[in-house]
Write an enzyme that holds these catalytic residues in place. Structure first.
Site, mmCIF file in Angstrom:
data_model
loop_
_atom_site.group_PDB
_atom_site.id
_atom_site.type_symbol
_atom_site.label_atom_id
_atom_site.label_comp_id
_atom_site.label_asym_id
_atom_site.label_seq_id
_atom_site.Cartn_x
_atom_site.Cartn_y
_atom_site.Cartn_z
ATOM 1 N N GLU A 87 0.926 -1.393 -0.120
ATOM 2 C CA GLU A 87 0.058 -0.081 0.027
ATOM 3 C C GLU A 87 0.775 1.234 -0.044
ATOM 4 O OE1 GLU A 87 -2.185 1.200 3.636
ATOM 5 O OE2 GLU A 87 -1.913 -0.945 4.046
ATOM 6 N N SER A 117 -8.297 4.614 7.936
ATOM 7 C CA SER A 117 -8.958 3.860 9.197
ATOM 8 C C SER A 117 -8.161 4.499 10.443
ATOM 9 C CB SER A 117 -8.969 2.552 9.303
ATOM 10 O OG SER A 117 -9.910 2.099 7.955
ATOM 11 N N SER A 122 -0.909 6.586 8.654
ATOM 12 C CA SER A 122 0.236 6.089 8.390
ATOM 13 C C SER A 122 1.155 7.566 7.873
ATOM 14 C CB SER A 122 0.453 5.116 7.257
ATOM 15 O OG SER A 122 0.246 3.983 7.525
ATOM 16 N N ARG A 151 8.006 4.428 5.694
ATOM 17 C CA ARG A 151 7.234 4.737 6.604
ATOM 18 C C ARG A 151 7.816 5.351 7.859
ATOM 19 N NH1 ARG A 151 4.247 2.441 10.952
ATOM 20 N NH2 ARG A 151 1.626 2.865 10.515
HETATM 21 N N1 LIG Z 1 -18.443 6.760 2.853
HETATM 22 C C1 LIG Z 1 -17.745 6.585 3.975
HETATM 23 N N2 LIG Z 1 -17.845 5.467 4.683
HETATM 24 C C2 LIG Z 1 -16.789 5.232 5.713
HETATM 25 N N3 LIG Z 1 -15.835 6.092 5.882
HETATM 26 C C3 LIG Z 1 -15.810 7.008 5.100
HETATM 27 C C4 LIG Z 1 -16.559 7.408 4.141
HETATM 28 N N4 LIG Z 1 -16.040 8.740 3.619
HETATM 29 C C5 LIG Z 1 -15.181 8.819 4.408
HETATM 30 N N5 LIG Z 1 -14.733 8.044 5.333
HETATM 31 C C6 LIG Z 1 -13.645 8.316 6.174
HETATM 32 O O1 LIG Z 1 -12.591 7.753 5.598
HETATM 33 C C7 LIG Z 1 -11.980 6.654 6.323
HETATM 34 C C8 LIG Z 1 -11.416 5.702 5.508
HETATM 35 O O2 LIG Z 1 -10.327 6.261 4.775
HETATM 36 P P1 LIG Z 1 -9.661 5.369 3.678
HETATM 37 O O3 LIG Z 1 -8.500 6.317 3.140
HETATM 38 O O4 LIG Z 1 -10.568 4.858 2.455
HETATM 39 O O5 LIG Z 1 -9.075 4.551 4.580
HETATM 40 P P2 LIG Z 1 -9.003 2.796 4.301
HETATM 41 O O6 LIG Z 1 -7.931 2.401 3.347
HETATM 42 O O7 LIG Z 1 -8.390 2.410 5.809
HETATM 43 O O8 LIG Z 1 -10.157 2.118 4.063
HETATM 44 C C9 LIG Z 1 -12.920 6.170 7.492
HETATM 45 O O9 LIG Z 1 -12.471 5.750 8.533
HETATM 46 C C10 LIG Z 1 -13.855 7.377 7.629
HETATM 47 O O10 LIG Z 1 -13.238 8.325 8.530
HETATM 48 C C1 LIG Z 2 -2.574 -0.609 9.597
HETATM 49 C C2 LIG Z 2 -2.488 0.520 8.542
HETATM 50 C C3 LIG Z 2 -1.262 0.732 7.781
HETATM 51 C C4 LIG Z 2 -3.802 0.203 7.444
HETATM 52 O O1 LIG Z 2 -3.952 1.180 6.656
HETATM 53 P P1 LIG Z 2 -5.601 1.853 6.418
HETATM 54 O O2 LIG Z 2 -6.302 0.878 6.202
HETATM 55 O O3 LIG Z 2 -5.686 2.456 7.811
HETATM 56 O O4 LIG Z 2 -5.288 2.830 5.647
HETATM 57 C C5 LIG Z 2 -2.816 1.994 9.255
HETATM 58 O O5 LIG Z 2 -4.201 1.849 9.881
HETATM 59 C C6 LIG Z 2 -1.918 2.382 10.373
HETATM 60 O O6 LIG Z 2 -0.666 2.485 10.024
HETATM 61 N N1 LIG Z 2 -2.339 2.087 11.532
HETATM 62 C C7 LIG Z 2 -1.324 2.864 12.380
HETATM 63 C C8 LIG Z 2 -0.651 1.830 13.047
HETATM 64 C C9 LIG Z 2 0.577 2.496 14.244
HETATM 65 O O7 LIG Z 2 1.447 2.819 13.742
HETATM 66 O O8 LIG Z 2 0.247 2.657 15.449
#
Ligand SMILES: Nc1ncnc2c1ncn2[C@@H]1O[C@H](COP(=O)(O)OP(=O)(O)O)[C@@H](O)[C@H]1O
Ligand SMILES: CC(C)(COP(=O)(O)O)[C@@H](O)C(=O)NCCC(=O)O
Length: 445
Positions: free
Chosen positions: A207, A258, A261, A273
Site C-alpha cells: 500500500e 482508518s 500512516s 514509513r
Molecule cells: N462513505 C464513507 N464510509 C466510511 N468511511 C468514510 C466514508 N467517507 C469517508 N470516510 C472516512 O474515511 C476513512 C477511511 O479512509 P480511507 O482512506 O478509505 O482508508 P482505508 O484504506 O483504511 O479504508 C474512514 O475511517 C472514515 O473516517
Molecule cells: C495498518 C494501517 C497501515 C492500515 O492502513 P489503513 O487501512 O488504515 O489505510 C494503518 O491503519 C496504520 O498505519 N495504523 C497505525 C498503526 C500504528 O503505527 O500505530
C-alpha cells in the site's frame, strides 16, 4: 484547537450495506466456453471447477508507469477491464481506466462482457445501496502506457467485499482475466476467498508503494491536484491555492485512512514509513457512532459542522482564565480534549453535534501534532495530508492548515490533494499495467 468555525455540509447519501451491486446488469452467460484462443496465445493452466480457460496476453510496448511517456510502438493490451483496487480497513477504492480507442480482444464474449461492465460502471453513479462513483473526480484524456482514456473513481464499504466477490463470480468478471492487482490490508485478508470463489490470483501491491506511485502519477497528469488553504479560518478570505508538489521533495505524507500512516518521501523512489497512529478516520467515525447515534461518515460530519466543541473540551482559558503567556499558548487552545465531560451537569447537557465536533477536533488535533513532530524530526516543511477522512471534511483540512502554520510560526505548510483516498488504487492500476508490460508472468504469458 485554536478557534473554530462551522460549515454546513450537504449529506452526500448513505450507504450502510452493499446490496445488489449488480442491479440492472445484463451480462453474457459465462458458463459456456469462450471462443477458441487465437493461434500464438498460451492458455492459462485450466483451473479447477467451473472455469473457462483464458488466453494470456503478451505485452508489445513499454511506457513509463507515470503514464506520461507514450511509446511509438503499438500499445500493449493487458486483459481488460483495467482496474486498480485498494481494499482498506473502511473502504474499497476501485479505479477503472476506460481507454478511448476500441481495443482488440481475444474472444467475442470478452468484448461483450467488457462492454457490459463498462456501460454499467460509467452509466451509473451509485451501485446498489452502498457503491458510489465519485464523478466529480473523473479524469478525461489521461495517458496510461500508450493509451489515452478516462479514469473513473468508485468506492464501497469494505464490509461489502464478500458481496462484491460474489458479484464477480456470478457475473463472470473472473473469466476475463487470471489475475487482478490489489493493495491495502484487504489484499492479504481476502486473497484466499478470492482464489476460492472466483479463482483469481491476487497480485498484491504494497500500500505504501502504491500510494507514492499514485501521488506521483496524479501530480503529473492532473494540473491542479494539490493545493493549500490561504486564510483557513476566515470564511470571507479563505481560498484554495494550487501548489504543485511535483518537484517539492522532500515532503511528509500523512495518510488518514482508518488509522494513520506517516511517510517521509524524499524522491519518486526513495520513501519510508516513519510513524503511525491508531487514532484516525475510523476512530472519528466509531466514537461518533457511539456518542451521537450517527450511522454514517456523512452524517457524523454534518453533525460536527453544526456543533461547538468548547462545550465538551476544556480550553487553556478554562484553566488559566486567559492565555498561558509564558509558553505562547492562546486561551482558546484545547487544554484537555473532552475535559468538560467530567462535570455531570455538562455531560447531561452535551448535544450530539457538540460531541461530534469534539471528536473531530480531538482526532484532527492529534493527527496535526503528530504530523508536526514528524516534519520537525525529518527537517521538512511540507506536509501532504490525504486519505478519505478528509472527504467532505473541510473542517479538518482548515484546522490542520491553521495548526501547521500557527505552531510552526509560518514555516510549515499543509498541502491537500483532490483525489483524497484514491492514490493507492491508482498506484495499483499502474502496477497492473506495468506487470503485464514487464512480462513478469503474473499477468503475461
Ligand atoms: N462513505 C464513507 N464510509 C466510511 N468511511 C468514510 C466514508 N467517507 C469517508 N470516510 C472516512 O474515511 C476513512 C477511511 O479512509 P480511507 O482512506 O478509505 O482508508 P482505508 O484504506 O483504511 O479504508 C474512514 O475511517 C472514515 O473516517
Ligand atoms: C495498518 C494501517 C497501515 C492500515 O492502513 P489503513 O487501512 O488504515 O489505510 C494503518 O491503519 C496504520 O498505519 N495504523 C497505525 C498503526 C500504528 O503505527 O500505530
Amino acid at each position: 484547537m485554536l478557534s473554530w468555525f462551522s460549515h454546513p455540509y450537504p449529506s452526500l447519501g448513505v450507504f450502510d450495506d452493499m446490496q445488489d451491486f449488480e442491479e440492472g446488469v445484463d451480462v453474457p452467460d459465462r458458463s459456456k466456453p469462450a471462443s477458441a484462443p487465437k493461434p500464438g496465445h498460451v492458455l492459462a493452466a485450466s483451473p479447477a471447477g467451473d472455469h473457462v480457460p483464458r488466453p494470456r496476453y503478451t505485452s508489445r510496448s513499454a511506457a513509463g508507469s507515470d503514464g506520461g511517456s507514450l511509446s511509438s510502438e503499438a500499445p500493449f493490451h493487458p486483459p481488460m477491464p483495467w482496474f486498480g483496487m485498494d481494499i482498506g480497513g473502511s473502504l474499497v477504492k476501485l479505479v477503472y481506466f476506460e481507454p478511448e480507442e476500441v481495443l482488440p480482444q481475444d474472444a467475442e464474449q470478452d468484448v461483450e462482457l467488457s462492454r457490459t461492465i463498462h456501460k454499467y460502471l460509467t452509466s451509473n453513479k451509485t451501485y446498489g445501496d452502498t457503491g458510489i462513483r465519485d464523478a466529480h473526480l473523473e479524469m478525461r484524456r489521461v495517458p496510461i502506457n500508450g493509451h489515452f482514456g478516462t479514469l473513473h473513481f468508485i468506492r464501497f464499504p469494505s464490509s461489502a467485499m464478500e458481496k462484491f466477490i460474489f458479484l464477480a463470480k456470478t457475473k463472470g468478471l473472473s473469466a476475463l482475466s487470471s489475475t487482478i492487482c490489489a493493495t491495502g490490508g484487504g489484499a492479504f485478508a481476502y486473497e484466499k476467498l478470492i482464489k476460492q470463489s472466483v479463482n483469481l490470483d491476487l497480485h498484491k501491491s504494497d500500500e505504501i508503494d502504491s500510494l507514492v506511485s499514485g501521488i506521483h502519477y496524479l501530480e503529473l497528469n492532473h494540473p491542479e491536484e494539490s493545493y493549500f488553504f490561504e486564510n483557513p479560518l476566515d470564511d470571507s478570505k479563505c481560498r484554495k491555492v494550487p501548489l504543485s508538489i511535483r518537484d517539492l521533495y522532500p515532503y511528509i505524507v500523512v495518510n488518514v485512512g482508518s488509522g494513520v500512516s506517516v511517510l517521509l518521501v524524499e524522491s519518486r523512489t526513495k520513501y519510508q514509513r516513519v510513524w503511525g497512529t491508531s487514532i484516525g478516520g475510523a476512530t472519528f467515525l466509531g466514537l461518533c457512532c457511539l456518542l451521537t447515534g450517527a450511522k454514517t461518515f456523512d452524517e457524523a460530519i454534518a453533525l460536527a459542522a453544526k456543533g461547538d466543541h468548547r462545550h465538551v473540551d476544556k480550553l487553556v482559558r478554562d484553566i488559566y482564565g486567559g492565555d498561558y503567556g509564558r509558553f505562547q499558548l492562546p486561551g482558546d487552545t484545547v487544554a484537555a480534549s473532552f475535559g468538560h465531560m467530567l462535570d455531570p451537569e455538562r455531560r447531561k447537557n452535551a448535544k450530539p453535534e457538540d460531541l461530534a465536533r469534539a471528536v473531530l477536533v480531538t482526532v484532527t488535533n492529534n493527527i496535526g501534532s503528530m504530523a508536526m513532530m514528524c516534519a520537525m524530526n525529518a527537517k521538512v516543511d511540507k506536509v501532504v495530508f490525504l486519505g478519505n477522512f478528509l472527504r467532505i471534511n473541510d473542517l479538518s483540512m482548515k484546522q490542520l492548515s491553521h495548526a501547521m502554520d500557527f505552531w510552526s510560526k509560518g514555516k510549515f505548510k499543509a498541502v491537500f490533494l483532490e483525489h483524497e483516498g484514491y492514490f493507492g488504487a491508482v498506484g495499483c492500476l499502474l502496477e497492473y499495467m506495468s506487470l503485464a508490460k514487464a512480462g513478469t508472468g503474473v499477468v503475461d504469458a
